[in-house]
Design a protein around this motif. Structure first.
Motif, mmCIF file in Angstrom:
data_model
loop_
_atom_site.group_PDB
_atom_site.id
_atom_site.type_symbol
_atom_site.label_atom_id
_atom_site.label_comp_id
_atom_site.label_asym_id
_atom_site.label_seq_id
_atom_site.Cartn_x
_atom_site.Cartn_y
_atom_site.Cartn_z
ATOM 1 N N THR A 72 0.687 -1.198 0.068
ATOM 2 C CA THR A 72 -0.184 0.054 0.020
ATOM 3 C C THR A 72 1.011 1.099 -0.101
ATOM 4 O O THR A 72 0.665 2.278 -0.687
ATOM 5 C CB THR A 72 -0.995 -0.088 1.320
ATOM 6 O OG1 THR A 72 -1.569 -1.158 1.347
ATOM 7 C CG2 THR A 72 -2.221 0.876 1.101
ATOM 8 N N LEU A 75 2.560 2.238 -3.464
ATOM 9 C CA LEU A 75 1.474 2.433 -4.191
ATOM 10 C C LEU A 75 1.104 3.721 -4.129
ATOM 11 O O LEU A 75 0.681 4.404 -5.295
ATOM 12 C CB LEU A 75 0.237 1.477 -4.346
ATOM 13 C CG LEU A 75 0.416 0.214 -4.774
ATOM 14 C CD1 LEU A 75 -0.739 -0.677 -4.536
ATOM 15 C CD2 LEU A 75 0.833 0.142 -6.375
ATOM 16 N N LEU A 76 0.681 4.255 -2.882
ATOM 17 C CA LEU A 76 0.147 5.626 -2.695
ATOM 18 C C LEU A 76 1.241 6.640 -2.628
ATOM 19 O O LEU A 76 1.227 7.698 -2.746
ATOM 20 C CB LEU A 76 -0.296 5.858 -1.233
ATOM 21 C CG LEU A 76 -1.515 4.770 -1.095
ATOM 22 C CD1 LEU A 76 -2.218 4.826 0.482
ATOM 23 C CD2 LEU A 76 -2.724 5.383 -2.117
ATOM 24 N N VAL A 83 -6.472 9.736 0.985
ATOM 25 C CA VAL A 83 -7.286 10.079 2.055
ATOM 26 C C VAL A 83 -7.269 8.663 2.699
ATOM 27 O O VAL A 83 -7.812 7.672 2.252
ATOM 28 C CB VAL A 83 -8.840 10.367 1.816
ATOM 29 C CG1 VAL A 83 -9.643 10.359 3.063
ATOM 30 C CG2 VAL A 83 -8.700 11.917 1.263
ATOM 31 N N GLU A 85 -5.368 5.984 2.947
ATOM 32 C CA GLU A 85 -5.006 4.749 1.987
ATOM 33 C C GLU A 85 -5.900 4.531 0.789
ATOM 34 O O GLU A 85 -5.877 3.373 0.314
ATOM 35 C CB GLU A 85 -5.080 3.581 2.934
ATOM 36 C CG GLU A 85 -3.711 3.724 4.075
ATOM 37 C CD GLU A 85 -3.546 2.261 4.833
ATOM 38 O OE1 GLU A 85 -2.529 2.241 5.246
ATOM 39 O OE2 GLU A 85 -4.969 1.626 5.086
ATOM 40 N N TYR A 86 -6.691 5.735 0.787
ATOM 41 C CA TYR A 86 -7.532 5.596 -0.480
ATOM 42 C C TYR A 86 -7.031 6.538 -1.518
ATOM 43 O O TYR A 86 -6.416 7.670 -1.210
ATOM 44 C CB TYR A 86 -9.005 5.921 -0.389
ATOM 45 C CG TYR A 86 -9.753 5.155 0.557
ATOM 46 C CD1 TYR A 86 -9.992 5.134 1.710
ATOM 47 C CD2 TYR A 86 -10.617 3.769 -0.248
ATOM 48 C CE1 TYR A 86 -10.921 4.059 2.394
ATOM 49 C CE2 TYR A 86 -11.219 3.195 0.337
ATOM 50 C CZ TYR A 86 -11.382 3.375 1.923
ATOM 51 O OH TYR A 86 -12.285 2.388 2.258
ATOM 52 N N PHE A 87 -7.017 6.256 -2.939
ATOM 53 C CA PHE A 87 -6.625 7.079 -4.027
ATOM 54 C C PHE A 87 -7.926 8.397 -3.925
ATOM 55 O O PHE A 87 -8.911 7.809 -3.615
ATOM 56 C CB PHE A 87 -6.484 6.653 -5.314
ATOM 57 C CG PHE A 87 -5.354 5.505 -5.106
ATOM 58 C CD1 PHE A 87 -5.476 4.140 -5.193
ATOM 59 C CD2 PHE A 87 -3.906 6.072 -5.467
ATOM 60 C CE1 PHE A 87 -4.437 3.260 -5.204
ATOM 61 C CE2 PHE A 87 -2.911 5.036 -5.669
ATOM 62 C CZ PHE A 87 -3.112 3.911 -5.385
ATOM 63 N N VAL A 88 -7.537 9.391 -4.281
ATOM 64 C CA VAL A 88 -8.527 10.335 -4.523
ATOM 65 C C VAL A 88 -8.698 10.672 -6.037
ATOM 66 O O VAL A 88 -7.747 11.078 -6.517
ATOM 67 C CB VAL A 88 -8.214 11.542 -3.710
ATOM 68 C CG1 VAL A 88 -9.462 12.544 -3.988
ATOM 69 C CG2 VAL A 88 -8.186 11.266 -2.194
ATOM 70 N N ALA A 89 -9.946 10.819 -6.415
ATOM 71 C CA ALA A 89 -10.180 11.086 -7.709
ATOM 72 C C ALA A 89 -11.304 12.061 -7.882
ATOM 73 O O ALA A 89 -12.020 12.136 -6.867
ATOM 74 C CB ALA A 89 -10.378 10.139 -8.727
ATOM 75 N N PRO A 90 -11.362 13.110 -9.004
ATOM 76 C CA PRO A 90 -12.394 13.784 -9.050
ATOM 77 C C PRO A 90 -13.764 12.934 -8.940
ATOM 78 O O PRO A 90 -13.869 11.746 -9.374
ATOM 79 C CB PRO A 90 -12.335 14.373 -10.379
ATOM 80 C CG PRO A 90 -11.094 14.133 -10.848
ATOM 81 C CD PRO A 90 -10.634 12.910 -10.233
ATOM 82 N N PRO A 91 -14.868 13.610 -8.695
ATOM 83 C CA PRO A 91 -16.102 12.893 -8.673
ATOM 84 C C PRO A 91 -16.751 12.282 -9.880
ATOM 85 O O PRO A 91 -16.476 12.921 -10.782
ATOM 86 C CB PRO A 91 -17.155 13.743 -7.828
ATOM 87 C CG PRO A 91 -16.702 15.073 -8.202
ATOM 88 C CD PRO A 91 -15.153 14.989 -8.337
#
Lengths: 99, 513
Positions: A72, A75-76, A83, A85-91
């Motif tokens: 993890t 990758l991050l 956020v 350990e999540y990837f952040v993408a536009p909605p």
């Protein structure tokens, strides 16, 4: 033969590419013209080739063992935003709209 | 809205139409179905105000997650709940320089499933890229089998109860168009408050079998029954655990309606169906919606709709602008997948690299339909009993275990299993495995009954006590509650005499009369 505006919009939408100015569109048309030369070859009755390996069986089958994952942090590392350990993408599919 | 076979729903839509202004046919007589099933088996309901009847057409696209240790093209683990992005390899994250490597187990799972569904297995199948942009698809394409899938042209037989009576079951068949191997995508969590999407790639790259069912079904009940049978088959094979609640089995329904003799109508795709019960509801709702729309002069859009389980209706999905152009192309990193059978087995090849279709066929376990037949034949139970036994995880094994441990005839045991045990389990929402009454205890109890040491009524009382799970044996409970049947003639006489003696006056009054 010119590329229509509809096709252009469609391509930009599909490929997330911005042709921006007339030079870009020109280049696109030249690329299409270049590729169209393929039509000069008669391919009647010829099976499309999807692998240079042809019939030589070569698709390797892997055993069902867990050998990867648990990285993890690695990758991050390159993610611009994260956020917990999540990837952040536009909605939704917002990244499809032009900048 | 109860889906009581095809009849129930159409009666409703029909009556609603009849309730409107203008002359219309009166409500159907009580108990008589307003719907006749035509020869093909599809419901042909009467439209309102004498309009031509409608034929609903339902097809299904089912994605079953393959039960394997690692993913389809990479060695990261397949597991339901895990810390975000912990089960992700560099390939799953689509980092440059990574390549797909096919998992043998996933191919075997697909072959098993294809064989169980009577498909032709393609000895040579191909992989393709399906392109679209979405946050949980890091590569920008999904590897699937669009041109030549691994299995084609199969069939699935399932059973339905007519009019909700288990005693009248009818068998139907749905054609399987194809089964293809493909990658699952990651998961997106939409955070509308902060206008962002959180992405977890744990699921990205997990192997899926897409099973495409031809539009041979006509209502929610048929769709639900077909999916239920497929679920049982997959679980029996072990190729997928097919638990819908954990996303291991996902169903999209394609629904349209048309008049008899006319071409098929425009179809809509219904997604976000999370259980078999909701599948029936979603399909029936969509059919009714389309009929009402068309009867009111509207048109049906070729769109994707989501099922809202709270409201019980389908709504158009956002983000679906126009038709998608997936720009399919052959997957250049994967040569064709070649499968063998006994005849074509190559001589000098590493066994680990060879998949033999015949070898897999020989080792297929008994499918549910075969298991049911065997239960009926071996134990003399009714076909509908065999359905219930297999429908509940572990119940058939429980039944067989009790039969082995008791002298009571299986035909009598089945009553105790289906009426008493099963209703207790359902009442307390327990699975067979969680039953406080083991097969050993139940067999023990039934033996007491069989030896006539207790009455049937007493047995039920003992079962209620056993259900409390306090560790007592049936015999102990019988003794405690004095439920034993008296066998001793003399003892019986003494008791009767005592009763009579105690009620002298009443007896005196009765005797002359």
């Amino acid at each position: 033969q010119k590329v229509s505006v509809e096709v252009l919009d469609h391509l930009e939408h599909l490929a997330l590419v911005d042709f921006r100015d007339s030079e870009g569109v020109e280049r696109l048309q030249k690329a299409i013209q270049f590729a169209d030369q393929l039509h000069e070859v008669n391919t009647d009755g010829v099976e499309p080739m999807d692998s240079v390996l042809e019939d030589r069986w070569c698709l390797y089958l892997r055993e069902d063992d867990v050998t990867e994952g648990n990285c993890t942090k690695d990758l991050l590392e390159n993610a611009r935003e994260k956020v917990e350990e999540y990837f952040v993408a536009p909605p939704g599919t917002d990244f499809l709209t032009k900048v | 809205m109860a889906a009581r076979g095809c009849g129930g729903v159409w009666r409703q839509a029909w009556q609603r139409g009849a309730g409107g202004p203008g002359p219309g046919p009166g409500p159907s007589p009580r108990g008589q179905r307003a719907v006749a099933c035509n020869a093909k088996g599809g419901a042909v309901p009467a439209g309102k105000r004498g309009l031509a009847p409608w034929i609903p057409v339902v097809g299904l696209e089912i994605h079953a997650q393959i039960s394997s240790n690692s993913k389809l093209f990479s060695g990261s683990q397949v597991q339901f709940a895990a810390p975000p992005n912990s089960l992700v390899s560099f390939f799953d994250a689509s980092l440059p320089g990574t390549l797909p490597v096919l998992n043998r187990r996933c191919v075997e799972a697909a072959v098993m499933t294809g064989l169980a569904l009577n498909c032709s297995i393609n000895k040579k199948s191909l992989f393709d890229r399906k392109h679209y942009f979405y946050a949980d698809l890091p590569a920008g394409y999904q590897i699937t089998q669009q041109r030549v899938p691994i299995a084609v042209n199969g069939s699935l037989s399932y059973s339905l109860c007519i009019d909700n009576k288990m005693s009248q079951m009818v068998t139907k068949t749905v054609r399987i168009k194809q089964i293809q191997l493909e990658q699952d995508s990651g998961k997106s969590l939409h955070d509308d408050a902060r206008s962002q999407t959180l992405v977890d790639l744990n699921r990205a790259g997990v192997g899926l079998m897409e099973v495409v069912m031809e539009p041979d079904m006509c209502c929610g009940e048929e769709a639900a029954a077909a999916v239920r049978e497929l679920q049982l088959i997959l679980q029996t094979l072990g190729s997928s655990q097919a638990v819908m609640a954990e996303g291991q089995l996902r169903v999209d329904a394609n629904v349209s309606v048309h008049h008899p003799g006319e071409p098929y109508g425009v179809r809509t795709e219904v997604k976000n169906i999370n259980s078999i019960r909701f599948l029936a509801k979603a399909v029936d709702y969509e059919i009714q919606r389309q009929i009402e729309e068309l009867e009111n002069g509207g048109t049906i859009l070729n769109e994707t709709r989501a099922f809202d389980s709270k409201l019980g209706c389908t709504v158009p999905m956002r983000d679906k602008e126009g038709k998608q152009d997936y720009r399919f192309m052959p997957e250049p990193n994967l040569p064709p997948l070649i499968l063998y059978d006994a005849k074509s087995l190559p001589a000098n090849m590493n066994h680990q690299q060879v998949i033999n279709i015949d070898w897999i066929q020989e080792r297929l376990p008994d499918l549910p339909s075969v298991k049911r037949e065997k239960l009926v034949e071996q134990y003399g139970i009714l076909p509908e009993h065999s359905f219930t036994l297999l429908n509940e995880d572990g119940l058939a094994e429980f039944f067989e275990s009790v039969v082995k441990q008791t002298q009571m005839k299986p035909k009598k045991v089945i009553g105790w299993i289906l009426n008493d045990l099963l209703s207790y389990l359902k009442e307390h929402s327990l699975t067979v495995k969680e039953s406080p009454v083991s097969s050993f205890l139940l067999a023990d109890l039934l033996n007491l009954l069989e030896k006539k040491e207790i009455s049937s009524t007493a047995a039920k009382q003992v079962l209620a006590e056993l259900w409390k799970g306090e560790g007592k044996t049936p015999l102990e409970i019988v003794k405690e509650q004095k439920l034993g049947l008296l066998q001793d003639q003399k003892e019986l006489e003494q008791i009767c005499q005592a009763v009579i003696d105690g009620q002298e006056n009443e007896v005196i009054m009765m005797v002359p009369g």
